[in-house]
Structures are given as structure tokens and as C-alpha cells.
Design a protein around this motif. Structure first.
Motif, PDB file in Angstrom:
ATOM      1  N   LYS A 117       0.827  -1.208   0.000  1.00 38.87           N
ATOM      2  CA  LYS A 117       0.000   0.000   0.000  1.00 38.87           C
ATOM      3  C   LYS A 117       0.862   1.259   0.000  1.00 38.87           C
TER       4      LYS A 117
ATOM      5  N   ILE B 231       2.143   1.693  -3.569  1.00 36.23           N
ATOM      6  CA  ILE B 231       1.067   2.220  -4.413  1.00 36.23           C
ATOM      7  C   ILE B 231       0.836   3.697  -4.113  1.00 36.23           C
TER       8      ILE B 231
ATOM      9  N   PHE C 185      -5.670   6.779  -0.281  1.00 36.50           N
ATOM     10  CA  PHE C 185      -4.815   6.004  -1.187  1.00 36.50           C
ATOM     11  C   PHE C 185      -3.383   6.543  -1.159  1.00 36.50           C
TER      12      PHE C 185
ATOM     13  N   ALA D 189      -5.920   0.711  -0.136  1.00 39.06           N
ATOM     14  CA  ALA D 189      -5.575   0.549  -1.554  1.00 39.06           C
ATOM     15  C   ALA D 189      -6.842   0.692  -2.389  1.00 39.06           C
TER      16      ALA D 189
ATOM     17  N   LYS E 111      -9.668   0.065  -5.357  1.00 36.06           N
ATOM     18  CA  LYS E 111     -10.151  -1.066  -6.138  1.00 36.06           C
ATOM     19  C   LYS E 111      -9.543  -0.962  -7.540  1.00 36.06           C
ATOM     20  N   ILE E 112      -9.527  -2.074  -8.263  1.00 34.18           N
ATOM     21  CA  ILE E 112      -8.910  -2.096  -9.581  1.00 34.18           C
ATOM     22  C   ILE E 112      -9.566  -1.082 -10.519  1.00 34.18           C
TER      23      ILE E 112
ATOM     24  N   LEU F 154      -8.374   2.335  -9.590  1.00 37.07           N
ATOM     25  CA  LEU F 154      -6.981   2.500 -10.000  1.00 37.07           C
ATOM     26  C   LEU F 154      -6.900   2.790 -11.501  1.00 37.07           C
TER      27      LEU F 154
ATOM     28  N   LEU G 106       1.071  -1.584 -11.192  1.00 40.81           N
ATOM     29  CA  LEU G 106       0.260  -1.130 -10.060  1.00 40.81           C
ATOM     30  C   LEU G 106      -0.976  -1.997  -9.877  1.00 40.81           C
ATOM     31  N   GLU G 107      -1.524  -2.507 -10.955  1.00 42.05           N
ATOM     32  CA  GLU G 107      -2.660  -3.427 -10.824  1.00 42.05           C
ATOM     33  C   GLU G 107      -2.245  -4.690 -10.088  1.00 42.05           C
TER      34      GLU G 107
ATOM     35  N   THR H 141      -1.841  -3.839  -6.453  1.00 42.45           N
ATOM     36  CA  THR H 141      -3.136  -3.627  -5.811  1.00 42.45           C
ATOM     37  C   THR H 141      -3.811  -4.955  -5.511  1.00 42.45           C
ATOM     38  N   ARG H 142      -3.713  -5.902  -6.429  1.00 39.19           N
ATOM     39  CA  ARG H 142      -4.287  -7.227  -6.165  1.00 39.19           C
ATOM     40  C   ARG H 142      -3.585  -7.897  -4.984  1.00 39.19           C
TER      41      ARG H 142
END
Length: 281
Positions: free
Chosen positions: A9, A12, A44, A50, A52-53, A56, A73-74, A77-78
Motif C-alpha cells: 500500500k 502504491i 490512497f 488501496a 479497487k482495480i 486505479l 500497479l494493478e 493492488t491485487r
């Protein structure tokens, strides 16, 4: 080193803040364009949560991020959204403050922990000492057991097969003079501190009363070297905690740690002192 959700986090957050600033957008303008609230975007960028996709992706579109950075970054984030092994340690339904969850994640990824404490740090507590302390703090039985499990798991930083974190600790003499539990609890705890000093990644020193009152004033703290992420200072008292960032503030903590380190007993002197103290009980 495997990065925890908290560390992810922070990574990100750093990227999102840098992208927005390079675009020349204020927090409010960026949030409006991405159709998120200003408070959400602030969380964020502070690493408190973080996105959500889909959120983002909206931010990436606003910032004009490259395809490679979007993909990276995806993935981060996952990963940040997955529950790690620490989540189960707290126990279902056990109320655990967010600061403790955050600190445990950061602690596990630190390259170096510089600890100054007026009490026996959790990383060095025996199970009996930890349980006695948690009960004395007024926690309910379920929380006591959950935090005890967490304390024991955190101590993998000391002895685990992948123990790569260096720990430099200065502990005030009052920590080993204060009676916690019966004689055997304190006796075993003091000897456990001496044994910790034999670990290759640990240097523990006692700050004696003879060092004077000035050096021991101000309370304890932990400096976390999170390379490649920026360092942090951590303070906690009465279930209230604070993470401190910014080089100017961190330099104050470094100077104080250098002062107490210089005034503390050396590792061998510390072990001699601890053994004498345990025998005197």
C-alpha cells in the motif's frame, strides 16, 4: 523479501502521489476527474487503503500512466488486497486496532529496527511475560490469546529461517527492575533478553539509571528502515499510535537514538548486568 500488504500500500501510495504531482493536479482536481471522493484519494496516497482495480484504472487514465506502470500497479493492488498469514493470527471477531495491523506489516519488511524502549519490547518478551502484561492491561481473554499468538509470530524476525531484519535495541534499566508476574516470570524474561544478544542479527543494550534523567526522557520509539521505501518512526502509548514521516522529524529521532546508544552499556556489559540482575531476584 516478500512484501506485506502494508508495504504494498505504501508503494502504491507513493506512485499515485508522484503521478498526480507530475500531472500538476491538486488532490481535489484529480479526485473529481477520476470520480472518486477527495478523502478516498487522500487515503490512497497516504497508504491507509488501496484502491479497487476499477478506481486505479480511472486514476491511471487521468494521469496518463504508461501501460507497463498500469500493469505493475494493478498487480500490486491485487496483492495488497489479499489476506496474508498475519490476518489469521488476530482471530475472527477480535477487535485489533488498525495501527497494530499496520505496524506488524511494516516491521516484517524492515531492513533495520532501531528500538528505544522503557519496557521490554514485544519482540523479546517470553510468552509468560507477554501474557502477564496483556492481562494487566485489561484485555479480555480472547484478545490476550490473539495478541500473544501475534507476539510469538513476530519473533520470527529474531530466529526464523529467513531472519534478515537487523535489530538494534536500547532498553531502559527500569524495564528489568519492574516486577511483572511472579519471580520466575521476571527471572526468565531477563535471561531471555541476555540470550537474544547472542543472535547474529540482534544488538541489545541496557540504558542504566546512571545515564541520568535527560536521556531517558520523552518516551520510547521505533525507527524503521524500510529500504527501498522511505523510513518511518513509530510511537505508541495507551493504545494510541503515530507513524512519523519526514526527514526533519526523523533526524530528531536518530539523534536521540544515537544519544541513548552512546550512554547505554555495551552488549557484553549488558549481558553481565542482566545475569547479575536475574540472580539477585
Amino acid at each position: 523479501m516478500t512484501r506485506t500488504p502494508v508495504a504494498l500500500k505504501r508503494r502504491i501510495a507513493s506512485e499515485l502521489r508522484a503521478l498526480r504531482e507530475r500531472k500538476g493536479l491538486t488532490l481535489e482536481a484529480a479526485a473529481q476527474r477520476a470520480e472518486v471522493t477527495k478523502s478516498s484519494l487522500s487515503r490512497f496516497e497516504n497508504g491507509h487503503s488501496a484502491p479497487k482495480i476499477h478506481t486505479l484504472r480511472a486514476l491511471m487514465a487521468v494521469y496518463g500512466a504508461s501501460a507497463s506502470l498500469r500493469a505493475e500497479l494493478e498487480d500490486l493492488t491485487r496483492d495488497a488486497g489479499r489476506r496474508g498469514w498475519r490476518a489469521s493470527l488476530f482471530g475472527e471477531g477480535v477487535e485489533v486496532p488498525e495501527w497494530l495491523r499496520s505496524y506488524v506489516g511494516l516491521e516484517a519488511t524492515a531492513r533495520l529496527l532501531s528500538i528505544y524502549s522503557l519496557f521490554v519490547p514485544s519482540l523479546f518478551q517470553t510468552p509468560e511475560y507477554a501474557r502477564t502484561t496483556l492481562v494487566a492491561e485489561g484485555h479480555d481473554p480472547e484478545t490476550v490469546e490473539a495478541r500473544l499468538r501475534l507476539t510469538i509470530a513476530r519473533q520470527q524476525l529474531l530466529t526464523g529461517g529467513a531472519a534478515t531484519t537487523e535489530i538494534s535495541a536500547v532498553v531502559d534499566e527500569s524495564a528489568v527492575q519492574r516486577h511483572v508476574g511472579d519471580r520466575s516470570v521476571l527471572h526468565n524474561q531477563i535471561l531471555a533478553l541476555a540470550a537474544a544478544n547472542d543472535l547474529p542479527n540482534v544488538m541489545l543494550r541496557i540504558l542504566p539509571f546512571s545515564a541520568g534523567p535527560v536521556l531517558s526522557a520523552g518516551g520510547g520509539f521505533v525507527l524503521l528502515d524500510l529500504d527501498p521505501d522511505p523510513p518511518l518512526a513509530f510511537l505508541e502509548a495507551y493504545e494510541i499510535a503515530q507513524f512519523v514521516e519526514g526527514e526533519a522529524y526523523l533526524e530528531r529521532f536518530r539523534r536521540h537514538f544515537d544519544l541513548v546508544s552512546a550512554a547505554a552499556l555495551g552488549p557484553e556489559e549488558t549481558n553481565d548486568f542482566l545475569v547479575r540482575t536475574a540472580k539477585s531476584l
